[in-house]
Structures are given as C-alpha cells and as structure tokens.
Design an enzyme around this catalytic site. Structure first.
Site, PDB file in Angstrom:
ATOM      1  N   ARG A 151       0.818  -1.217   0.000  1.00 36.37           N
ATOM      2  CA  ARG A 151       0.000   0.000   0.000  1.00 36.37           C
ATOM      3  C   ARG A 151       0.850   1.265   0.000  1.00 36.37           C
ATOM      4  O   ARG A 151       0.461   2.278  -0.582  1.00 36.37           O
ATOM      5  CB  ARG A 151      -0.913   0.015   1.224  1.00 36.37           C
ATOM      6  CG  ARG A 151      -2.023  -0.996   1.107  1.00 36.37           C
ATOM      7  CD  ARG A 151      -2.802  -1.069   2.391  1.00 36.37           C
ATOM      8  NE  ARG A 151      -3.935  -1.971   2.237  1.00 36.37           N
ATOM      9  CZ  ARG A 151      -4.718  -2.338   3.234  1.00 36.37           C
ATOM     10  NH1 ARG A 151      -4.495  -1.868   4.441  1.00 36.37           N
ATOM     11  NH2 ARG A 151      -5.722  -3.151   3.028  1.00 36.37           N
ATOM     12  N   LYS A 165     -21.069 -15.404   2.964  1.00 36.41           N
ATOM     13  CA  LYS A 165     -22.441 -15.039   3.320  1.00 36.41           C
ATOM     14  C   LYS A 165     -23.172 -14.310   2.219  1.00 36.41           C
ATOM     15  O   LYS A 165     -22.632 -13.383   1.602  1.00 36.41           O
ATOM     16  CB  LYS A 165     -22.425 -14.172   4.572  1.00 36.41           C
ATOM     17  CG  LYS A 165     -22.008 -14.946   5.785  1.00 36.41           C
ATOM     18  CD  LYS A 165     -22.157 -14.113   7.032  1.00 36.41           C
ATOM     19  CE  LYS A 165     -21.962 -14.971   8.271  1.00 36.41           C
ATOM     20  NZ  LYS A 165     -21.991 -14.152   9.478  1.00 36.41           N
ATOM     21  N   GLY A 225     -11.565  -7.987  -0.472  1.00 34.48           N
ATOM     22  CA  GLY A 225     -10.309  -8.274   0.203  1.00 34.48           C
ATOM     23  C   GLY A 225      -9.831  -9.704   0.019  1.00 34.48           C
ATOM     24  O   GLY A 225      -8.682  -9.949  -0.357  1.00 34.48           O
ATOM     25  N   GLY A 256     -14.066  -3.241   1.273  1.00 33.38           N
ATOM     26  CA  GLY A 256     -15.411  -2.731   1.539  1.00 33.38           C
ATOM     27  C   GLY A 256     -15.830  -1.650   0.563  1.00 33.38           C
ATOM     28  O   GLY A 256     -16.979  -1.591   0.127  1.00 33.38           O
TER      29      GLY A 256
HETATM   30  P1  ADP Z   1     -14.317 -10.897  -0.259  1.00 35.79           P
HETATM   31  O1  ADP Z   1     -13.444 -10.473   0.903  1.00 35.79           O
HETATM   32  O2  ADP Z   1     -13.525 -11.167  -1.496  1.00 35.79           O
HETATM   33  O3  ADP Z   1     -15.460  -9.940  -0.473  1.00 35.79           O
HETATM   34  P2  ADP Z   1     -15.877 -12.654   1.410  1.00 35.79           P
HETATM   35  O4  ADP Z   1     -15.292 -11.995   2.621  1.00 35.79           O
HETATM   36  O5  ADP Z   1     -17.302 -12.392   1.114  1.00 35.79           O
HETATM   37  O6  ADP Z   1     -14.972 -12.317   0.134  1.00 35.79           O
HETATM   38  O7  ADP Z   1     -15.738 -14.235   1.550  1.00 35.79           O
HETATM   39  C1  ADP Z   1     -14.515 -14.877   1.742  1.00 35.79           C
HETATM   40  C2  ADP Z   1     -14.653 -16.070   2.643  1.00 35.79           C
HETATM   41  O8  ADP Z   1     -15.659 -16.967   2.190  1.00 35.79           O
HETATM   42  C3  ADP Z   1     -13.369 -16.859   2.667  1.00 35.79           C
HETATM   43  O9  ADP Z   1     -12.814 -16.805   3.960  1.00 35.79           O
HETATM   44  C4  ADP Z   1     -13.798 -18.291   2.315  1.00 35.79           C
HETATM   45  O10 ADP Z   1     -13.160 -19.271   3.093  1.00 35.79           O
HETATM   46  C5  ADP Z   1     -15.285 -18.265   2.586  1.00 35.79           C
HETATM   47  N1  ADP Z   1     -16.001 -19.293   1.828  1.00 35.79           N
HETATM   48  C6  ADP Z   1     -16.109 -19.423   0.507  1.00 35.79           C
HETATM   49  N2  ADP Z   1     -16.792 -20.541   0.180  1.00 35.79           N
HETATM   50  C7  ADP Z   1     -17.143 -21.147   1.338  1.00 35.79           C
HETATM   51  C8  ADP Z   1     -17.851 -22.344   1.672  1.00 35.79           C
HETATM   52  N3  ADP Z   1     -18.344 -23.126   0.723  1.00 35.79           N
HETATM   53  N4  ADP Z   1     -18.005 -22.638   2.988  1.00 35.79           N
HETATM   54  C9  ADP Z   1     -17.493 -21.825   3.950  1.00 35.79           C
HETATM   55  N5  ADP Z   1     -16.822 -20.683   3.698  1.00 35.79           N
HETATM   56  C10 ADP Z   1     -16.639 -20.347   2.406  1.00 35.79           C
HETATM   57 MG    MG Z   2     -13.748 -10.647   3.053  1.00 38.55          MG
END
Ligand code: ADP
Ligand code: MG
Length: 401
Positions: free
Chosen positions: A40, A203, A356, A379
């Site tokens: 960064r 989620k 992230g 975010g």
């Molecule tokens: P980003 O940070 O890219 O927006 P998220 O924070 O929404 O992504 O989601 C990332 C998390 O989702 C990771 O820690 C990953 O392990 C979890 N994840 C993805 N698929 C599954 C699954 N099938 N079961 C449990 N956790 C999951």
């Molecule tokens: Mg995340």
C-alpha cells in the site's frame, strides 16, 4: 460526472504548495513493529512523486492505522511506518507526532522543500470517525490543497476522508483513487458485453445489495461460495452441514425467480465431512450433498461451466472466493475462476477483481498482474458495486467539463 484528479490541477494550484494527501498506510505489522507488507505504501508513491515533480513544496500525509480505541495507543503509532517509508523512497521523510494543531501546522510550513511528512494516526483523534467538523477544519490547515488517494477508506465519511474536503480546495483524487474509479466505474456504467459477474464468499447477507445492483446490468451472474448453499436450500435441496443462512432462504428463493436464467448456480460441489478432512473431499452433484457433509468448494463441472462463460465475456467482475480457498484442496474453484479471468484478459476482455479475500486469493495465485484491475479497496469496492455513492469521493471537486 467525473472528479478532478491531480492531473487536472493547474501549475498555480500545485507549485510551492503544501499538498495534504490522505493515503492508506494501514499496513500489516508484526509484533515487533516491523512492516510485513508495504504494497500500500509503494502504491501511493506515483501520486506523491507526481505532486513533487509538479513543484509541490511539501507533502503532508494523513492515514489511519488499525483500530485504536479511545485515543492514542503506542501500538498503533505510525512512527515505525514512517521509518519504513523512508527506506522505499529517496525523498526526505519525517514523522510528526501530532496529527493536527499548532505544532503540526508549524511542521508543515517549516519543513525543508521536498519533504514528506507523515502525521500521527488520524484515529488517535476521537473526532476522526465521527467526522467532527472542528477536526476537519484543523486538518484543512495542514495543506493548501487536498488529495484523496485512499480508495479503501472512501466508503467511510471520516474527518480525513470526507470532512476535510469541505474546507480545503482544490480537493482532488490521487492516481490510485482515479484508477479505481475509472476501472470500476467504467465497467459498471458502460460494460462491453457479454458482461459476466461472479459472486462468492461466505455469506449471502453481505452481498444482497450487490446482487440487486448487478442483476439488471449483467448478462450472467455466476454464484459460488457458501452463498450458493443458501440458494440450494431455497430450491429444496439437501445442503448437509454447509454454511446456510436460514433467515435468508426465503429471499434467495425470491431472487432466483426474479433473476430467471441470469443467475447461474453451481451444478456440482466439492464436499467433505469437515474442513480438516480435505483428504476425504469428493465431488457430488448439487442434488446429492450428503447429510453429514458440507460443501467447501464448487465442483469440477461448475469450474468448467463458469470458465466457459468467463472466457466468452468481454467484461468480467469478480467478488468473493468460490470455496474455502485458504485450505487446499478447496482452493480449486477459486483458482479456476482466476485462471479463466487471466485467459479472458489475454483475449482482450476487461477483468476486475474486488473484495479483500478475492484480491488476496488472486495475489496468492500470482495472477494479479494478469487481471485488468485488482481493486485495493475491499469494503469500498463492494459498496461501489452496490451502486452506492462513496462519501470520500462525493466530497471531491467535480470536473467542470
Ligand atoms: P471478499 O473479501 O472477497 O469480499 P468474502 O469476505 O465475502 O470475500 O468471503 C470470503 C470467505 O468466504 C473466505 O474466507 C472463504 O473461506 C469463505 N467461503 C467461501 N466458500 C465457502 C464455503 N463453501 N463454505 C465456507 N466458507 C466459504
Ligand atoms: Mg472478506
């Protein structure tokens, strides 16, 4: 309408001036206070160098670091960050132990020309996160112009990201901020088609607004991650011990009927009795998830089907891993998406990664350089995809044409 950037500044607006720059020096550090990843900080250099090259006299840097609660906390001091910063630039770097106030202002006016001053953590001041107007005015006294280059903090209306821009003009975007706004903004405003979005992650609840905002714009929305299981449940499928948000099943069902065939779910899943039982991982059809097992990744047929869609697209936006990519063998779905995107980029598509964990996954797979753009703002990029106005961006000067 676009925002003014440092490239739009007139010579008179920069030369001999103190440029107050909000950067994101919220870098990871080990317990001995050493910076463990300075990406960064390095990313901010083009903006700072450009300002100095155009004759800015002093660069005054504001950043937060971590989440100190209720005032100064030496564990979150930017002093070690300033020391590290001095090693990655040939410019003169000085740490100022006060963020605002008479001593801080004096440091900005008396520093040797060409110096970069890093002021102490903005979050040591209680008014920062409250966007206190008196604090914003104090910050405005630190410079003659304001530059926001902290895209990752632009979704927060804090004194250093939003309030200060009301009291100090010109208020313009830095190069990093401008790049983010251009790639994310153009992709969403006028996408080359087919436009395919991929959503994953744990989620569905955090991503409902993204789905809502993207559905009318995309040609296809591919869904993976644990999110898919909530949709499966809505379709009446057995999801075993998979992560399902029971209070969102109803909404998932509604989304499915509204989205029709635009929303594409996995056909198969990689399941296992537990996350630690990777050796027992096996692929099953989505309607055959065992009651005692959980889906931890999308299956091989899904990887193939999603990859085909991605390779055929001209704009691809991806947020959220397809599986628990942190734990092989459940990283394969995420890897398949990243590799298909890299191929799409090579074929001329615009490919954008936001989020992230998704950005971390692409980095870990050494594929970041093969994407058109990997957003640095977790975010913030999500809120951008939701179509929200980012307060830190809105507060900057509009481009007049
Ligand atoms: P980003 O940070 O890219 O927006 P998220 O924070 O929404 O992504 O989601 C990332 C998390 O989702 C990771 O820690 C990953 O392990 C979890 N994840 C993805 N698929 C599954 C699954 N099938 N079961 C449990 N956790 C999951
Ligand atoms: Mg995340």
């Amino acid at each position: 309408m676009g925002k003014r950037t440092i490239n739009d500044l007139t010579d008179a607006e920069v030369r001999g001036k103190r440029a107050l720059v909000r950067v994101d020096f919220n870098v990871p550090m080990d317990d001995r206070g050493a910076v463990t990843d300075d990406t960064r900080m390095r990313a901010a250099l083009p903006t700072l160098d450009a300002l100095l090259a155009r004759g800015a006299r002093t660069i005054v840097l504001l950043s937060h670091l971590g989440r100190p609660k209720g005032g100064p906390d030496p564990r979150y001091s930017l002093a070690p960050v300033a020391r590290h910063f001095a090693t990655i630039t040939t410019r003169l770097v000085r740490f100022v132990a006060r963020t605002v106030g008479p001593e801080a202002v004096q440091a900005t006016t008396t520093a040797a020309p060409g110096t970069m001053l890093l002021m102490e953590n903005t979050r040591f001041l209680t008014g920062e996160e409250k966007n206190d107007d008196a604090l914003a005015r104090q910050m405005a006294e630190l410079g003659d112009l304001y530059v926001n280059d902290a895209f990752g903090s632009a979704h927060r209306a804090h004194a250093s990201t939003e309030g200060v821009a009301h009291h100090l003009h010109p208020a313009v975007a830095g190069l990093l901020m401008d790049t983010e706004l251009r790639f994310l903004g153009d992709a969403l405003a006028d996408p080359r088609r087919p436009f395919v979005a991929i959503l994953g992650g744990a989620k569905i609840s955090g991503k409902i607004d993204v789905i809502d905002a993207l559905l009318p714009k995309v040609d296809a929305l591919l869904v993976g991650g644990a999110m898919a299981c909530t949709f499966f449940r809505g379709m009446g499928l057995e999801t075993g011990t998979s992560l399902v948000e029971r209070d969102r099943v109803e909404m998932a069902t509604q989304l499915l009927s509204r989205a029709k065939d635009k929303l594409v779910l996995p056909n198969d899943a990689v399941v296992a009795p537990s996350l630690d039982a990777g050796a027992q991982a096996h692929a099953v059809s989505r309607d055959a998830i065992p009651a005692a097992e959980a889906m931890f990744d999308v299956g091989p047929d899904t990887c193939e089907a999603f990859a085909q869609r991605i390779i055929g697209a001209r704009t691809v936006v991806w947020n959220g891993p397809m599986g628990v990519f942190e734990k092989p063998p459940f990283d394969r779905g995420t890897r398949a998406i990243a590799e298909a995107m890299a191929r799409a980029t090579a074929a001329g598509a615009t490919t954008i990664v936001g989020g992230g964990d998704s950005a971390a996954a692409v980095d870990a797979m050494h594929l970041a350089s093969r994407m058109t753009h990997v957003s640095t703002g977790g975010g913030a990029s999500l809120e951008f995809l939701e179509g929200k106005v980012l307060p830190g961006v809105a507060a900057l000067d509009d481009r007049s044409n």
